[in-house]
Design a protein around this motif. Structure first.
Motif, mmCIF file in Angstrom:
data_model
loop_
_atom_site.group_PDB
_atom_site.id
_atom_site.type_symbol
_atom_site.label_atom_id
_atom_site.label_comp_id
_atom_site.label_asym_id
_atom_site.label_seq_id
_atom_site.Cartn_x
_atom_site.Cartn_y
_atom_site.Cartn_z
ATOM 1 N N ASN A 1 0.765 -1.139 -0.022
ATOM 2 C CA ASN A 1 -0.047 -0.035 -0.123
ATOM 3 C C ASN A 1 0.840 1.318 0.042
ATOM 4 N N ASN A 2 0.360 2.367 0.097
ATOM 5 C CA ASN A 2 1.141 3.709 0.118
ATOM 6 C C ASN A 2 2.368 3.774 0.835
ATOM 7 N N ASN A 3 1.801 3.419 1.979
ATOM 8 C CA ASN A 3 2.702 3.710 3.515
ATOM 9 C C ASN A 3 3.849 2.387 3.304
ATOM 10 N N LEU A 4 3.513 1.283 2.913
ATOM 11 C CA LEU A 4 4.373 0.296 3.091
ATOM 12 C C LEU A 4 5.576 0.479 1.748
ATOM 13 N N ALA A 5 5.151 0.960 0.560
ATOM 14 C CA ALA A 5 5.648 1.254 -0.446
ATOM 15 C C ALA A 5 6.626 2.603 -0.382
ATOM 16 N N LEU A 6 6.403 3.546 0.499
ATOM 17 C CA LEU A 6 7.340 4.532 0.837
ATOM 18 C C LEU A 6 8.291 4.072 1.914
ATOM 19 N N TYR A 7 7.595 3.045 2.863
ATOM 20 C CA TYR A 7 8.549 2.584 4.042
ATOM 21 C C TYR A 7 9.507 1.793 3.229
ATOM 22 N N ASN A 8 9.161 0.835 2.318
ATOM 23 C CA ASN A 8 10.213 -0.006 1.421
ATOM 24 C C ASN A 8 11.419 1.000 0.741
ATOM 25 N N ILE A 9 11.242 2.150 0.160
ATOM 26 C CA ILE A 9 12.024 3.003 -0.416
ATOM 27 C C ILE A 9 12.916 3.712 0.909
ATOM 28 N N SER A 10 12.530 4.191 1.801
ATOM 29 C CA SER A 10 13.285 4.466 2.862
ATOM 30 C C SER A 10 14.302 3.497 3.417
ATOM 31 N N LEU B 1 12.766 -2.248 -3.293
ATOM 32 C CA LEU B 1 12.893 -0.915 -4.088
ATOM 33 C C LEU B 1 12.154 -1.234 -5.432
ATOM 34 N N VAL B 2 12.265 -2.222 -6.135
ATOM 35 C CA VAL B 2 11.433 -2.429 -7.369
ATOM 36 C C VAL B 2 10.200 -2.661 -7.237
ATOM 37 N N ARG B 3 9.920 -3.453 -6.163
ATOM 38 C CA ARG B 3 8.425 -3.561 -5.809
ATOM 39 C C ARG B 3 7.772 -2.030 -5.567
ATOM 40 N N ALA B 4 8.371 -1.296 -4.780
ATOM 41 C CA ALA B 4 7.888 0.130 -4.640
ATOM 42 C C ALA B 4 7.538 0.881 -5.892
ATOM 43 N N ILE B 5 8.699 0.841 -6.897
ATOM 44 C CA ILE B 5 8.676 1.520 -8.116
ATOM 45 C C ILE B 5 7.350 1.083 -8.929
ATOM 46 N N ILE B 6 7.206 -0.381 -8.973
ATOM 47 C CA ILE B 6 6.283 -0.849 -9.751
ATOM 48 C C ILE B 6 4.550 -0.376 -9.483
ATOM 49 N N PHE B 7 4.727 -0.311 -7.590
ATOM 50 C CA PHE B 7 3.614 0.226 -7.132
ATOM 51 C C PHE B 7 3.007 1.646 -7.564
ATOM 52 N N PHE B 8 4.153 2.512 -7.385
ATOM 53 C CA PHE B 8 3.581 3.901 -8.056
ATOM 54 C C PHE B 8 3.591 4.140 -9.494
ATOM 55 N N ARG B 9 4.576 3.055 -10.282
ATOM 56 C CA ARG B 9 4.376 3.671 -11.581
ATOM 57 C C ARG B 9 3.387 2.719 -12.527
ATOM 58 N N HIS B 10 3.243 1.636 -12.037
ATOM 59 C CA HIS B 10 2.460 0.859 -12.906
ATOM 60 C C HIS B 10 1.131 -0.019 -11.793
ATOM 61 N N GLN B 11 0.453 0.980 -11.458
ATOM 62 C CA GLN B 11 -0.618 0.485 -10.495
ATOM 63 C C GLN B 11 -1.791 -0.586 -11.017
ATOM 64 N N ASP B 12 -2.022 -0.538 -12.384
ATOM 65 C CA ASP B 12 -2.884 -1.588 -12.810
ATOM 66 C C ASP B 12 -2.082 -2.857 -12.905
ATOM 67 N N GLN B 13 -0.864 -2.993 -12.714
ATOM 68 C CA GLN B 13 -0.184 -4.204 -12.723
ATOM 69 C C GLN B 13 0.529 -4.920 -11.439
ATOM 70 N N VAL B 14 0.049 -3.992 -10.325
ATOM 71 C CA VAL B 14 0.519 -4.364 -9.047
ATOM 72 C C VAL B 14 0.464 -5.812 -8.540
ATOM 73 N N CYS B 15 -0.740 -6.292 -8.692
ATOM 74 C CA CYS B 15 -1.084 -7.493 -8.160
ATOM 75 C C CYS B 15 -0.312 -8.623 -8.957
ATOM 76 N N THR B 16 -0.502 -8.511 -10.387
ATOM 77 C CA THR B 16 0.211 -9.708 -11.266
ATOM 78 C C THR B 16 1.800 -9.368 -10.892
ATOM 79 N N PHE B 17 2.317 -8.446 -10.794
ATOM 80 C CA PHE B 17 3.897 -8.228 -10.585
ATOM 81 C C PHE B 17 4.156 -9.012 -9.161
ATOM 82 N N GLU B 18 3.185 -8.600 -8.065
ATOM 83 C CA GLU B 18 3.416 -9.107 -6.740
ATOM 84 C C GLU B 18 3.398 -10.857 -6.797
ATOM 85 N N LYS B 19 2.542 -11.305 -7.646
ATOM 86 C CA LYS B 19 2.352 -12.665 -7.763
ATOM 87 C C LYS B 19 3.693 -13.311 -8.144
ATOM 88 N N ASN B 20 4.231 -12.656 -9.337
ATOM 89 C CA ASN B 20 5.361 -13.026 -10.102
ATOM 90 C C ASN B 20 6.648 -12.962 -9.295
#
Length: 314
Positions: free
Chosen positions: A175-184, A245-264
């Motif tokens: 989610n937004n908080n976790l993605a920012l947390y991972n970047i930090s 970092l990659v998960r956070a970038i995908i979350f913010f840049r490709h929001q429609d692909q987040v779930c598929t990416f997380e599974k892969n």
């Protein structure tokens, strides 16, 4: 920008990595716990002999022992197909120890490198100064334990880190908080310490090349410690943090692909998590054994224990 795909923890392919996690965690627990207990004892002996670096190594061993003691719970969790049956508090405590273990270890590795840098590169300047004393090393170690423990207190009450009404343990989808947390975590918890390690050890390599006061054996020992620290840091922590970092970038840049990416990426992420866990067995065998005095003390301890066991059998 597209709509973010809805994803929850039950969508993740847990079974793909089940056997791998059980084997790796069991192996690390069986090897790492006795190795770190021995390391803790030996470094404590070295502390009594006024060895400064041993204080950081002792802290590293205690950190590993705390984490290794939670591995049986993670093994049970994985065996139950990521269904946590041991209560929410135990889930939060074991996860809290996991997070603290990673970053306390990173900070202590930086301390070891800085201490070697002061001892080798600035040998004349550091001699007799307060920043190379057991008191300073103890204060720094306690401070890092305390600061890291305080930073990760949100593990106990932040709902964005741990889902409510779920039987998984800290496998919350991004989610937004976790993605920012991972970047930090990537920049502050990994990249900055990596810079410190690269700078201090590069200067150490430069210094021992031109040093006339160190004999070849001493130069080799210093070089081996530096290489060991950098190698284990990069191998154990870099893959895990790059995935964050990659998960956070995908979350913010490709929001429609987040779930598929997380599974892969889930199984890859688990493999890299195993790398970070493996540092619990790398620490005693690389950092401590790199020191001649500690190596001699370990041999003496094992020999005494062996003789004692032999006497008891008779």
């Amino acid at each position: 920008m597209g709509n973010r795909s809805i994803c929850n923890s039950t969508d993740l392919p847990f079974k793909e990595s089940r056997d791998l996690l059980i084997v790796v965690y069991s192996f690390i627990f069986a090897i790492g716990l006795p190795a770190n207990c021995l390391t803790a004892f030996v470094t404590l002996v070295q502390i009594c002999k006024k060895n400064i670096t041993a204080i950081y190594l002792f802290g590293l061993s205690l950190c590993n022992i705390m984490y290794l003691s939670t591995l049986p719970l993670w093994i049970i969790y994985v065996q139950n197909d990521h269904y946590w049956t041991m209560g929410k508090l135990s889930c939060r405590v074991t996860s809290y120890i996991f997070f603290c273990n990673i970053y306390i270890s990173i900070l202590l590795l930086c301390c070891i490198s800085i201490d070697h840098y002061k001892a080798v590169v600035r040998a004349l300047e550091s001699r007799g100064k307060c920043f190379r004393s057991q008191r300073t090393a103890t204060i720094v170690t306690v401070a890092f334990f305390s600061i890291t423990a305080a930073i990760y207190c949100p593990v106990f009450f932040n709902t964005s880190i741990q889902e409510k009404n779920t039987n998984t343990c800290f496998e919350t989808p991004l989610n937004n908080n976790l993605a920012l947390y991972n970047i930090s975590r990537f920049f502050v918890g990994f990249l900055v310490p990596l810079g410190v390690l690269l700078f201090t050890n590069y200067r150490i390599f430069q210094s021992i090349k031109t040093s006339c006061s160190l004999n070849p054996d001493q130069k080799a020992k210093v070089r081996n410690v530096a290489i060991a620290i950098i190698s284990v840091f990069v191998l154990c922590f870099a893959p895990y943090h790059f995935v964050l970092l990659v998960r956070a970038i995908i979350f913010f840049r490709h929001q429609d692909q987040v779930c598929t990416f997380e599974k892969n990426i889930y199984t890859t992420s688990v493999i890299f998590l195993c790398f970070s866990t493996a540092k619990s067995i790398a620490d005693p065998f690389i950092y401590v054994l790199a020191g001649e005095n500690v190596r001699r003390e370990m041999y003496r301890t094992c020999r005494v224990c062996g003789l004692h066991s032999s006497d008891e059998s008779h």
